[in-house]
Design a protein around this motif. Structure first.
Motif: not given
Length: 157
Positions: A68-73
């Motif tokens: 996810t976008f937030w998970g890969m941050s």
């Protein structure tokens, strides 16, 4: 259904009922395929959930894992996302496997048309629950982390 078609064709003067093949074995094969189709999805979900929970990649990548976008941050948000998705999918996969195994056990007693509709309902239910689990994991990650991968801090009152 095949029997009613044969009866309808036997009323004709041309002897067309003999042109229809014997499909009695096809019904048993179809029921077996339907049983596997309904149970295979939850088994795959269970396997994916166990993999994400126990052996997911340790750092964010674009090849494997629940992305996810937030998970890969950040590494912390990546690991949180993998554990959350693994936990949700393992629980959902286990529950669906048990429920669908009990459901398909009764397919032998159903006519094959009723078994087809029951399998379609079961596959639809599986799809809805999987989509709901994806939304739930994404919301959990969004609530826990900001877009830069830092944990959101709760405001103290």
């Amino acid at each position: 259904m095949i029997d009613s078609l044969k009866n309808m064709l036997s009323d004709s003067d041309f002897g067309l009922e003999e042109l229809l093949p014997d499909l009695s074995g096809l019904e048993a094969l179809l029921t077996t395929v339907l049983r596997w189709a309904v149970v295979l999805g939850p088994l795959c979900l269970l396997g994916m959930g166990l993999w994400l929970f126990l052996a997911a990649p340790k750092e964010a990548n674009h090849k494997a894992g629940y992305r996810t976008f937030w998970g890969m941050s950040s590494v912390e948000s990546w690991q949180f996302t993998q554990r959350a998705a693994g936990l949700v999918w393992t629980a959902l996969g286990l529950g669906l496997t048990i429920a669908m195994a009990l459901r398909v056990n009764g397919y032998r007693d159903l006519e094959y048309e009723a078994a087809i509709w029951s399998a379609i309902e079961a596959l639809g239910l599986e799809l809805v629950l999987i989509l709901a689990s994806i939304v739930a994991v994404n919301i959990a990650v969004f609530v826990a982390f900001d877009r830069k991968g830092y944990r959101r801090r709760r405001k103290r009152r």
